[in-house]
Design an enzyme around this catalytic site. Sequence first.
Site, PDB file in Angstrom:
ATOM      1  N   SER A 236      -9.639   1.588   2.964  1.00 42.29           N
ATOM      2  CA  SER A 236      -8.786   2.531   1.952  1.00 42.29           C
ATOM      3  C   SER A 236      -7.844   1.517   1.240  1.00 42.29           C
ATOM      4  O   SER A 236      -7.293   1.897  -0.015  1.00 42.29           O
ATOM      5  CB  SER A 236      -8.195   3.539   2.904  1.00 42.29           C
ATOM      6  OG  SER A 236      -7.440   2.798   3.697  1.00 42.29           O
TER       7      SER A 236
ATOM      8  N   SER B  97      -9.854  -0.411   7.009  1.00 42.07           N
ATOM      9  CA  SER B  97      -9.266  -0.455   5.747  1.00 42.07           C
ATOM     10  C   SER B  97      -8.666  -1.508   5.335  1.00 42.07           C
ATOM     11  O   SER B  97      -8.279  -1.467   4.101  1.00 42.07           O
ATOM     12  CB  SER B  97      -8.229   0.779   5.678  1.00 42.07           C
ATOM     13  OG  SER B  97      -9.186   2.158   5.509  1.00 42.07           O
TER      14      SER B  97
ATOM     15  N   LYS C 173       0.927  -1.297   0.011  1.00 37.18           N
ATOM     16  CA  LYS C 173       0.028  -0.029   0.103  1.00 37.18           C
ATOM     17  C   LYS C 173       1.041   1.248   0.037  1.00 37.18           C
ATOM     18  O   LYS C 173       1.840   1.239   0.879  1.00 37.18           O
ATOM     19  CB  LYS C 173      -0.849  -0.096   1.067  1.00 37.18           C
ATOM     20  CG  LYS C 173      -2.011   1.000   1.216  1.00 37.18           C
ATOM     21  CD  LYS C 173      -2.840   0.812   2.648  1.00 37.18           C
ATOM     22  CE  LYS C 173      -3.978   1.720   2.694  1.00 37.18           C
ATOM     23  NZ  LYS C 173      -4.959   1.653   3.835  1.00 37.18           N
TER      24      LYS C 173
END
Lengths: 491, 104
Positions: A151, A175, A76
């Site tokens: 996210s 997330s 990420k």
Amino acid sequence: MNGDLVGVRDAIAQRATSAREVIDGYLARIDAANGVLNAYHEVFAEEARAAADSVDAAISRGDRLGPLAGVPIAVKDNIATKLGTTTCSSRILENYRSPFDATVIERLAAADAIVVGKTNLDEFAMGSSCERCAWGPVRNPWDPSRVPGGSSGGSAAAVAANLCAAALGSDTGGSIRQPAALCGVVGFKPTYGRVSRYGLVAFGSSLDQIGPICHSVRDAALLYEVMAGDDPRDSTCAARAVEPVSATLDETPRTFRVGIPHQYRKGNSPAVDTALERAALLLQKAGATIVDVDLPMTDLGISTYYVIAPAEASSNLARFDGIRYGHRSTAHGSQDLFDLYANSRAEGFGAEVQRRIMLGTYVLSAGYYDAYYRRALQIRRLIKQEFDTVLAQCDVILGPTSPTAAFPIGGVTDPLAMYMCDVYTVNTNIAGICGISLQAGLDHSADRPLPVGMQLQAQAFNEPMLFKIARALERASGPLDAAPPSLTTVA
Amino acid sequence: MDDGPAQLSIEDVRHVAKLARLAVPEDRLGPMREELVAILGHIAQLQAVDTKGLEPMAHPLPMTNRLRADESRPGLSLSDALRNAPARHGDFIAVPKVLGGESS
């Protein structure tokens, strides 16, 4: 082969294939699918091939290699890597190149894993749909007209579309788990303090944890073990020893107790309710006693979270001021220091990030601190106490990860409605306990089948029990009887 | 949505934006006020909870400060530290004049 971490690792170690062949396969699939999915912001093709070649050379020499030798992992883009940029999917960090690697990146390297690229997220990890990514929305491999969740949606989409063997995400209020659920993969948020936050761009420092997004519970256990453990560079890391989880994974307890809060049964889509009943039945057959438990604070979680998380974010994001790094405004009127700060931040941050900074600044401001921030911290204690009570009555809590399957891109526009996507996940972070989401069925009510995720939560540091029960549910549940279409067209 | 403590005026929004160092254009103040009022209206449910005698919990783990030994060790090199600076003046980061301006 589904391209799972264990399968890839074993194939390389047993020389059924080479690390180079493996990475070339992933890079070809990324080339074919990333244009549609937008899972990756940046791919380290050249570096990944070179790393794979060194793994192959080391294997030929008979060197002893790490436990993830040659395994391609996506990261990420809010986790610092010396390689490439670390943008948090924000214009304010568009060209930011970290001078250091996050601790988890060092640990991946020590395990001989290969970082294949950086994945897109909702800007600064604030969102539940990956529509708020400065580099365009990420799309769900099961149906590209829908969101992958957020996210960590880029990481979840990359795993689901087989564009990496596994991925790293971060979880402040769901997330990791919510996008894992919406993409039909496994996502695990460790107990607060179990994985070092050094190099994770801070959002809510008392809530943030890095964790794995994977094809299976076993993969998540292995990737977690590589990352977990104390770190002198993160003073909030837990000093206690990490209990192994992968070795005991298949040791399902003869009897165990699974609690289902009645608060987790209302407001879900029919497919989510069906999946919950099925998961409860499967666990019962695997030896569980299902108990009704009570978590009356469930509904207050979002309100508590949207005081604490923006408060911490407004403080953490104060560092982005256009001075030492990041976007600096050249707008007329930026000759004054105050205007330089205010213009740089207004130009660099997207609307949701600005909204949360405003909210956080407000709840911390003179006259409102006690009414909002202090009160939210008191309610945080109530939420923690409630979990302590319930987790004394059962080993794990079962419930949906998200009230619905993936929604269409553009389908949720009201900020508050978007916040409600995380009703089942925020309290895990507020209490600092651990939680895992795994696929538990399909929703057939839309044009295309969409995965539904179930979440198990366990007491802080009770990862061994959480993983055993998650594995038992995964085994009983079996594979989904459909796959993302881009998987079949691209493979 | 004007119930509860969210009696937020445009002037309040302007003040918070200033505290937050965010340049919010005049035509965004109204919409931003409405968004914040909606969220604060929801958060107002916290006011109904009895929190008497509860110790605020700032952090999930009971922990005390952990300090490392006070000894020098290598840190970032000058070039690494400066490599992301948007404006440089030799080995320094260039910034607008801090003193003597009308900085707020």
